[in-house]
Design a protein around this motif. Structure first.
Motif, PDB file in Angstrom:
ATOM      1  N   LEU A  29       1.995  -0.681 -15.673  1.00 13.78           N
ATOM      2  CA  LEU A  29       2.412  -2.026 -16.054  1.00 13.78           C
ATOM      3  C   LEU A  29       1.736  -2.379 -17.374  1.00 13.78           C
ATOM      4  O   LEU A  29       0.519  -2.227 -17.519  1.00 13.78           O
ATOM      5  N   ARG A  30       2.528  -2.861 -18.345  1.00 11.71           N
ATOM      6  CA  ARG A  30       1.985  -3.218 -19.657  1.00 11.71           C
ATOM      7  C   ARG A  30       2.533  -4.567 -20.104  1.00 11.71           C
ATOM      8  O   ARG A  30       3.669  -4.923 -19.774  1.00 11.71           O
ATOM      9  N   ALA A  31       1.705  -5.273 -20.872  1.00 10.55           N
ATOM     10  CA  ALA A  31       2.142  -6.547 -21.437  1.00 10.55           C
ATOM     11  C   ALA A  31       1.422  -6.756 -22.763  1.00 10.55           C
ATOM     12  O   ALA A  31       0.259  -6.348 -22.926  1.00 10.55           O
ATOM     13  N   PHE A  32       2.113  -7.415 -23.705  1.00 13.50           N
ATOM     14  CA  PHE A  32       1.588  -7.597 -25.063  1.00 13.50           C
ATOM     15  C   PHE A  32       1.744  -9.074 -25.456  1.00 13.50           C
ATOM     16  O   PHE A  32       2.815  -9.660 -25.292  1.00 13.50           O
ATOM     17  N   TRP A  33       0.651  -9.616 -25.984  1.00 11.47           N
ATOM     18  CA  TRP A  33       0.672 -11.022 -26.386  1.00 11.47           C
ATOM     19  C   TRP A  33       1.410 -11.189 -27.704  1.00 11.47           C
ATOM     20  O   TRP A  33       1.237 -10.419 -28.640  1.00 11.47           O
ATOM     21  N   PHE A  34       2.242 -12.240 -27.760  1.00 11.00           N
ATOM     22  CA  PHE A  34       2.959 -12.525 -28.990  1.00 11.00           C
ATOM     23  C   PHE A  34       2.982 -14.032 -29.200  1.00 11.00           C
ATOM     24  O   PHE A  34       3.359 -14.798 -28.310  1.00 11.00           O
ATOM     25  N   GLU A  35       2.587 -14.448 -30.389  1.00  9.17           N
ATOM     26  CA  GLU A  35       2.537 -15.862 -30.733  1.00  9.17           C
ATOM     27  C   GLU A  35       3.915 -16.300 -31.206  1.00  9.17           C
ATOM     28  O   GLU A  35       4.381 -15.884 -32.269  1.00  9.17           O
ATOM     29  N   THR A  36       4.562 -17.148 -30.423  1.00  6.81           N
ATOM     30  CA  THR A  36       5.918 -17.570 -30.746  1.00  6.81           C
ATOM     31  C   THR A  36       5.958 -18.749 -31.716  1.00  6.81           C
ATOM     32  O   THR A  36       6.967 -18.963 -32.395  1.00  6.81           O
ATOM     33  N   ARG A  37       4.856 -19.518 -31.778  1.00 10.19           N
ATOM     34  CA  ARG A  37       4.790 -20.618 -32.726  1.00 10.19           C
ATOM     35  C   ARG A  37       3.357 -20.779 -33.197  1.00 10.19           C
ATOM     36  O   ARG A  37       2.436 -20.866 -32.391  1.00 10.19           O
ATOM     37  N   ALA A  38       3.165 -20.799 -34.521  1.00 16.47           N
ATOM     38  CA  ALA A  38       1.817 -20.893 -35.079  1.00 16.47           C
ATOM     39  C   ALA A  38       1.272 -22.306 -34.944  1.00 16.47           C
ATOM     40  O   ALA A  38       2.024 -23.277 -34.798  1.00 16.47           O
ATOM     41  N   ALA A  39      -0.049 -22.405 -34.980  1.00 18.35           N
ATOM     42  CA  ALA A  39      -0.698 -23.714 -34.949  1.00 18.35           C
ATOM     43  C   ALA A  39      -0.373 -24.474 -36.226  1.00 18.35           C
ATOM     44  O   ALA A  39      -0.300 -23.899 -37.314  1.00 18.35           O
ATOM     45  N   ALA A  40      -0.185 -25.791 -36.086  1.00 18.14           N
ATOM     46  CA  ALA A  40       0.141 -26.617 -37.260  1.00 18.14           C
ATOM     47  C   ALA A  40      -0.090 -28.075 -36.939  1.00 18.14           C
ATOM     48  O   ALA A  40       0.221 -28.534 -35.829  1.00 18.14           O
ATOM     49  N   GLY A  41      -0.665 -28.810 -37.898  1.00 18.98           N
ATOM     50  CA  GLY A  41      -0.831 -30.248 -37.754  1.00 18.98           C
ATOM     51  C   GLY A  41      -1.641 -30.662 -36.553  1.00 18.98           C
ATOM     52  O   GLY A  41      -1.330 -31.674 -35.911  1.00 18.98           O
ATOM     53  N   GLY A  42      -2.664 -29.873 -36.205  1.00 17.97           N
ATOM     54  CA  GLY A  42      -3.482 -30.193 -35.045  1.00 17.97           C
ATOM     55  C   GLY A  42      -2.899 -29.712 -33.734  1.00 17.97           C
ATOM     56  O   GLY A  42      -3.526 -29.801 -32.686  1.00 17.97           O
ATOM     57  N   ARG A  43      -1.686 -29.177 -33.776  1.00 20.87           N
ATOM     58  CA  ARG A  43      -1.049 -28.654 -32.577  1.00 20.87           C
ATOM     59  C   ARG A  43      -1.461 -27.204 -32.386  1.00 20.87           C
ATOM     60  O   ARG A  43      -1.412 -26.401 -33.320  1.00 20.87           O
ATOM     61  N   PRO A  44      -1.893 -26.794 -31.174  1.00 17.96           N
ATOM     62  CA  PRO A  44      -2.314 -25.408 -30.968  1.00 17.96           C
ATOM     63  C   PRO A  44      -1.150 -24.437 -31.029  1.00 17.96           C
ATOM     64  O   PRO A  44       0.020 -24.814 -30.871  1.00 17.96           O
ATOM     65  N   ALA A  45      -1.474 -23.182 -31.271  1.00 22.52           N
ATOM     66  CA  ALA A  45      -0.446 -22.137 -31.279  1.00 22.52           C
ATOM     67  C   ALA A  45       0.119 -21.944 -29.876  1.00 22.52           C
ATOM     68  O   ALA A  45      -0.536 -22.248 -28.879  1.00 22.52           O
ATOM     69  N   GLU A  46       1.341 -21.449 -29.802  1.00 26.71           N
ATOM     70  CA  GLU A  46       1.984 -21.166 -28.521  1.00 26.71           C
ATOM     71  C   GLU A  46       2.378 -19.700 -28.471  1.00 26.71           C
ATOM     72  O   GLU A  46       2.778 -19.115 -29.481  1.00 26.71           O
ATOM     73  N   GLY A  47       2.257 -19.102 -27.288  1.00 27.18           N
ATOM     74  CA  GLY A  47       2.619 -17.699 -27.133  1.00 27.18           C
ATOM     75  C   GLY A  47       2.648 -17.305 -25.673  1.00 27.18           C
ATOM     76  O   GLY A  47       2.376 -18.118 -24.787  1.00 27.18           O
ATOM     77  N   ASP A  48       2.979 -16.039 -25.422  1.00 31.45           N
ATOM     78  CA  ASP A  48       3.051 -15.547 -24.049  1.00 31.45           C
ATOM     79  C   ASP A  48       3.003 -14.019 -24.088  1.00 31.45           C
ATOM     80  O   ASP A  48       3.132 -13.394 -25.149  1.00 31.45           O
ATOM     81  N   PHE A  49       2.802 -13.441 -22.900  1.00 31.29           N
ATOM     82  CA  PHE A  49       2.865 -11.986 -22.764  1.00 31.29           C
ATOM     83  C   PHE A  49       4.319 -11.544 -22.641  1.00 31.29           C
ATOM     84  O   PHE A  49       5.132 -12.192 -21.966  1.00 31.29           O
ATOM     85  N   HIS A  50       4.624 -10.424 -23.304  1.00 30.32           N
ATOM     86  CA  HIS A  50       5.978  -9.857 -23.266  1.00 30.32           C
ATOM     87  C   HIS A  50       5.894  -8.380 -22.928  1.00 30.32           C
ATOM     88  O   HIS A  50       4.884  -7.724 -23.198  1.00 30.32           O
TER      89      HIS A  50
END
Length: 502
Positions: free
Chosen positions: A289-310
């Motif tokens: 079983l394998r999973a890789f983290w990928f940031e789907t939206r970068a941090a901006a304007g004080g908002r944290p980055a968003e991501g998930d394992f794929h």
């Protein structure tokens, strides 16, 4: 026994109303006692003769046996809150000097000749400004700092263990202020001419990529501990691969793991683990079983980055829910409608899953939702309840405390911290009880929250494939050490915890 007023003067009749004059005998008795005290004190000072000359005779009587107003002086009330007359100085109660401010935690030089830096605990102050004055700041300085930091920090989140740092020059004037909420959350105010400017300090965090691997001999937690990562990292594996393997029943001696993650330090001091970039579990029951983290939206304007394992195709391994709303050590009690209660010793439904974890472990919202309850709730202890789309509700019980600033009606986002693991209510050890309702009835979160994840948008696939190739090379390069393993399947320990959610 005669009653006494708060001053200690005995009365032999019911307390009169405020403003009622003393009877003649009471006045004479009161004055005689006052004069005796005055005489005794002056005699000690060596001027007893002068005192004797000043002592007047008995007060004159008026008609009807009452004391004339001129001789009586102001009436002395005997009701609660009694204060002796102004000429009764020796009888006045001296409360003593005000309590000194708390001792500072540290005093050091600033490097400027005569300059000092003192550190105080926020302590039990009722607010930000009182904490500043408790630390020795003047009211004017406290007001100026409060104004400078308004909108920069949230004063409602101040806690007793937070630290206040005050820097003064050789003349004792305030030149810099610092508020330390944590090792990474620091606010400061500095003087700019006649005004103060506040800001949050950017604390540099050193991140080092770690590559670790290991083989399971007795438990996954022990294997991670042996790799120098600690047992808390078990939650990362369980959270990532939930729905594809049941780590509570399918882990076997001889299974292996690999992991790439960031270690975070500040000035060489270990802070914790940051992003887990890639993770692999080699299961004898479920394969690789394998999973890789990928940031789907970068941090901006004080908002944290968003991501998930794929997975390697670009599909998210999670559906719309977090199946495990925390990083934990092991499941101490699964969902079981026919469970024998470990304390009450009778069949009692266990309407959720118990995750054993250390006190203070952050607990996340399993999905976007609205808080419908937050507070103490009987045997469940500190409880947070959330309402979600699709007729779902989630429950988080036995928390040690809640995340600051939350209240009923607030909207929270998935993975937002809502509380911290504890053992409040009817509980025999620190754990989180996670309950799930669908259309009003409790269901098993382990089975229900297992939907397929979404594919990445085509616009992001090129960046994902490039990152995937790099992470896959790093993961493949990790050596898995051989260890002696038992032939029998691994049995996870069960913590002494229980839950009462119904």
């Amino acid at each position: 026994m005669a009653d006494e007023t708060p001053s200690g003067i005995p009365t032999h009749r019911p307390l009169p109303s405020v403003g009622m004059p003393l009877l003649r005998d009471d006045v004479r008795s009161t004055r005689q006692k006052q004069l005796l005290v005055v005489v005794a004190l002056l005699a000690i000072a060596g001027i007893a003769a002068a005192v004797v000359a000043l002592v007047p005779g008995p007060p004159p009587e008026g008609e009807g046996g009452e004391v004339p107003a001129a001789a009586e002086g102001p009436a002395v009330p005997l009701a609660v809150g009694f204060s002796p007359p102004h000429d009764a100085g020796p009888l006045a109660i001296d409360a003593g000097p005000p309590a000194p401010p708390p001792e500072p935690l540290a005093i050091e030089s600033t490097g400027v000749p005569g300059g000092t830096r003192t550190t105080h605990a926020f302590g039990r102050a009722v607010g930000f400004r009182p904490a500043l004055t408790n630390a020795g700041l003047s009211g004017a300085d406290a007001d100026a700092l409060t104004t400078a930091l308004t909108g920069v920090m949230d004063f409602r989140r101040c806690r007793p263990e937070h630290q206040i740092v005050v820097e003064r020059d050789a003349d004792g004037s305030l030149v810099r202020f610092e508020y330390r909420a944590s090792i990474t959350q620091i606010y400061e105010a500095v003087r700019d001419g006649s005004r103060w400017l506040g800001r949050q300090v950017d604390v540099p965090v050193q991140r080092t990529r770690l590559a670790r691997g290991g083989t399971v001999a007795t438990s996954l937690g022990a294997a991670l501990d042996g790799a120098g990562l600690g047992r808390a990292m078990v939650g990362t594996f369980v959270e990532t691969f939930d729905g594809r393997i049941d780590f509570n029943t399918e882990t076997r001696a001889g299974d292996a793991f690999r992991i790439l993650l960031d270690e975070e330090r500040i000035d060489g001091q270990f802070l914790g683990y940051g992003t887990v970039w890639a993770i692999e579990y080699r299961s004898q029951r479920r394969g690789v079983l394998r999973a890789f983290w990928f940031e789907t939206r970068a941090a901006a304007g004080g908002r944290p980055a968003e991501g998930d394992f794929h997975d390697e195709t670009g599909r998210a391994v999670h559906g719309g829910w977090l199946r495990t709303p925390l990083r934990y050590d092991h499941i101490s009690s699964p969902f079981n409608p026919r469970r024998m209660h470990p304390v009450l010793r009778r069949v009692m439904p266990h309407n959720g899953i118990d995750y054993a974890a250390g006190t203070g472990t952050p607990v996340w919202a399993a999905a976007d939702g609205v808080i419908t309850f937050i507070g103490a709730r009987g045997a469940n202890g500190n409880l947070v309840a959330l309402r979600h789309e699709g007729g779902y509700e989630t429950f988080y019980a036995h928390l040690s405390r809640f995340a600051p600033g939350l209240s009923r009606g607030d909207t929270v986002t998935q993975r937002q911290v809502i509380g911290y693991v504890g053992s409040t209510g009817r509980s025999t050890g620190p754990h989180l009880h996670f309950g799930l309702k669908r259309h009003g009835g409790f269901v098993d979160p382990g089975r229900e929250l297992n939907g397929p994840g979404r594919m990445l948008p085509a616009a992001q696939m090129g960046r994902f494939r490039a990152q995937l190739a790099s992470l896959r090379r790093e993961l493949d390069a990790i050596e898995i050490p051989e260890v002696a393993v038992r032939e029998a399947p691994e049995a996870h320990p069960v913590a002494a915890t229980e839950d009462v959610m119904d």
